[in-house]
Design a protein around this motif. Structure first.
Motif, short mmCIF file in Angstrom:
data_model
loop_
_atom_site.label_atom_id
_atom_site.label_comp_id
_atom_site.label_asym_id
_atom_site.label_seq_id
_atom_site.Cartn_x
_atom_site.Cartn_y
_atom_site.Cartn_z
N PRO A 1 0.83 -1.21 0.00
CA PRO A 1 0.00 0.00 0.00
C PRO A 1 0.87 1.26 0.00
CG PRO A 1 -0.51 -1.43 1.88
CD PRO A 1 0.70 -1.98 1.24
N LYS A 2 0.30 2.31 -0.59
CA LYS A 2 1.05 3.57 -0.73
C LYS A 2 0.69 4.50 0.43
CE LYS A 2 1.26 7.20 -4.07
NZ LYS A 2 0.34 7.86 -4.98
N GLN A 3 1.67 5.23 0.91
CA GLN A 3 1.43 6.18 2.00
C GLN A 3 0.55 7.33 1.52
OE1 GLN A 3 2.30 6.34 5.49
NE2 GLN A 3 0.76 7.93 5.17
N GLY A 4 -0.55 7.57 2.20
CA GLY A 4 -1.42 8.69 1.89
C GLY A 4 -0.81 10.01 2.34
N ASN A 5 -1.40 11.10 1.86
CA ASN A 5 -0.89 12.44 2.16
C ASN A 5 -2.02 13.25 2.82
OD1 ASN A 5 -0.29 15.29 1.70
ND2 ASN A 5 1.36 14.56 0.37
N ILE A 6 -1.67 13.95 3.88
CA ILE A 6 -2.67 14.74 4.63
C ILE A 6 -3.39 15.74 3.71
CG2 ILE A 6 -2.75 16.69 6.27
CD1 ILE A 6 -2.96 14.07 7.73
N LEU A 7 -2.62 16.30 2.75
CA LEU A 7 -3.21 17.34 1.89
C LEU A 7 -4.29 16.78 0.95
CD1 LEU A 7 0.03 19.32 1.07
CD2 LEU A 7 -1.88 20.08 2.49
N PHE B 1 -6.60 14.88 2.10
CA PHE B 1 -7.79 14.75 2.96
C PHE B 1 -8.28 16.10 3.48
CE2 PHE B 1 -5.50 10.73 3.36
CZ PHE B 1 -6.50 9.82 3.11
N PHE B 2 -7.33 16.94 3.88
CA PHE B 2 -7.67 18.25 4.46
C PHE B 2 -7.22 19.33 3.49
CE2 PHE B 2 -6.60 16.11 8.79
CZ PHE B 2 -7.81 15.44 8.78
#
Lengths: 14, 257
Positions: free
Chosen positions: A2-8, A10-11
């Motif tokens: 799985p790939k690491q998600g990015n806060i940007l 989501f917010f």
């Protein structure tokens, strides 16, 4: 693996 | 003019110790509400939101909203010079490029002031939407720290799953795999020792242990931690700061490609 998600993805900047 | 007097100065010391490894530089925002900060780590994987409400300070003067850019490592270095029982006062004049931390010993026989240079930091606030979480777990913060530490010796990521059986923390690595299940347990002597699980929907999310281990640096701030999870949303790991506010860490999940 799985790939690491990015806060940007989501917010958003105000 | 800004003057914030915090009798329990150790709280500010602990706050800095809890965030300085995750975030290098950040703007502290001061308003009538309180002393707050919102900042991301350099890879934009995690976000920290801190609030110390004005009511929690013995004296709180903030004539107008002020944003002060600080290097958190340097701020932590200065706050380390305060004794654990010291009263800490944060002072800044309008338009000044420095902030002063004043430390008073409880008996008033030692008074120190440390002046730190401020910095210009470009940072935009993110809107964090109010979310109804699928599952909320409250557990002893030391237990959560232990689990994150133990699992990181086996693997790099943790899958946190909440079902009606409890909350499961799982990892896999080159040497093998590990699963730790914590069941709801409210029959404890002290309420802070309880594990309480509120679940609307089962949830399963994968996170980097490197980051959850950063978050557990906040363990000295609170005997409990609250972990709020929704499928496909960042997890919120919250440490309440007694009577004053909170440190919340948001962590983006790992996503199947």
């Amino acid at each position: 693996d799985p790939k690491q998600g990015n806060i940007l993805s989501f917010f958003k900047k105000k | 003019m800004l003057e914030l007097r915090l009798v329990q100065g150790s709280l500010l010391k602990k706050v800095l110790e809890s965030i300085k490894e995750l975030v290098n530089d950040a703007n502290f925002d001061c308003s009538s509400t309180g002393f707050s900060l919102q900042a991301m780590d350099s890879s934009h994987v995690a976000l920290v939101a801190l609030l110390l409400r004005s009511e929690g300070f013995e004296h709180y003067r903030c004539d107008r909203n002020l944003s002060m850019g600080m290097n958190l490592n340097n701020m932590a270095k200065m706050l380390k010079c305060a004794g654990n029982d010291d009263i800490i006062t944060i002072k800044a004049d309008d338009g000044s490029d420095t902030v002063t931390f004043m430390f008073e010993s409880p008996t008033q026989d030692k008074i120190s002031d440390f002046e730190m240079k401020l910095m210009d930091i470009d940072s935009e606030h993110l809107g964090i939407p109010e979310a109804e979480y699928d599952a909320i777990v409250r557990m002893p913060s030391a237990e959560f720290a232990r689990i994150c530490k133990d699992l990181s010796s086996i693997g790099d990521t943790v899958v946190i799953s909440v079902t009606k059986e409890g909350v499961k923390f799982s990892t896999k690595g080159d040497i093998g795999a590990a699963n730790i299940v914590c069941r709801q347990n409210t029959t404890v002597d002290k309420p802070d020792d309880a594990t309480v699980i509120e679940m609307k929907e089962p949830v399963s999310l994968q996170f980097a242990l490197r980051y959850t281990n950063f978050f557990t640096k906040a363990t000295p701030l609170s005997s409990t931690v609250t972990i709020s999870l929704s499928n496909e949303l960042p997890v919120v790991v919250e440490y309440k700061i007694a009577e004053m506010g909170y440190v919340r860490f948001y962590l983006a999940p790992k996503i199947e490609e």
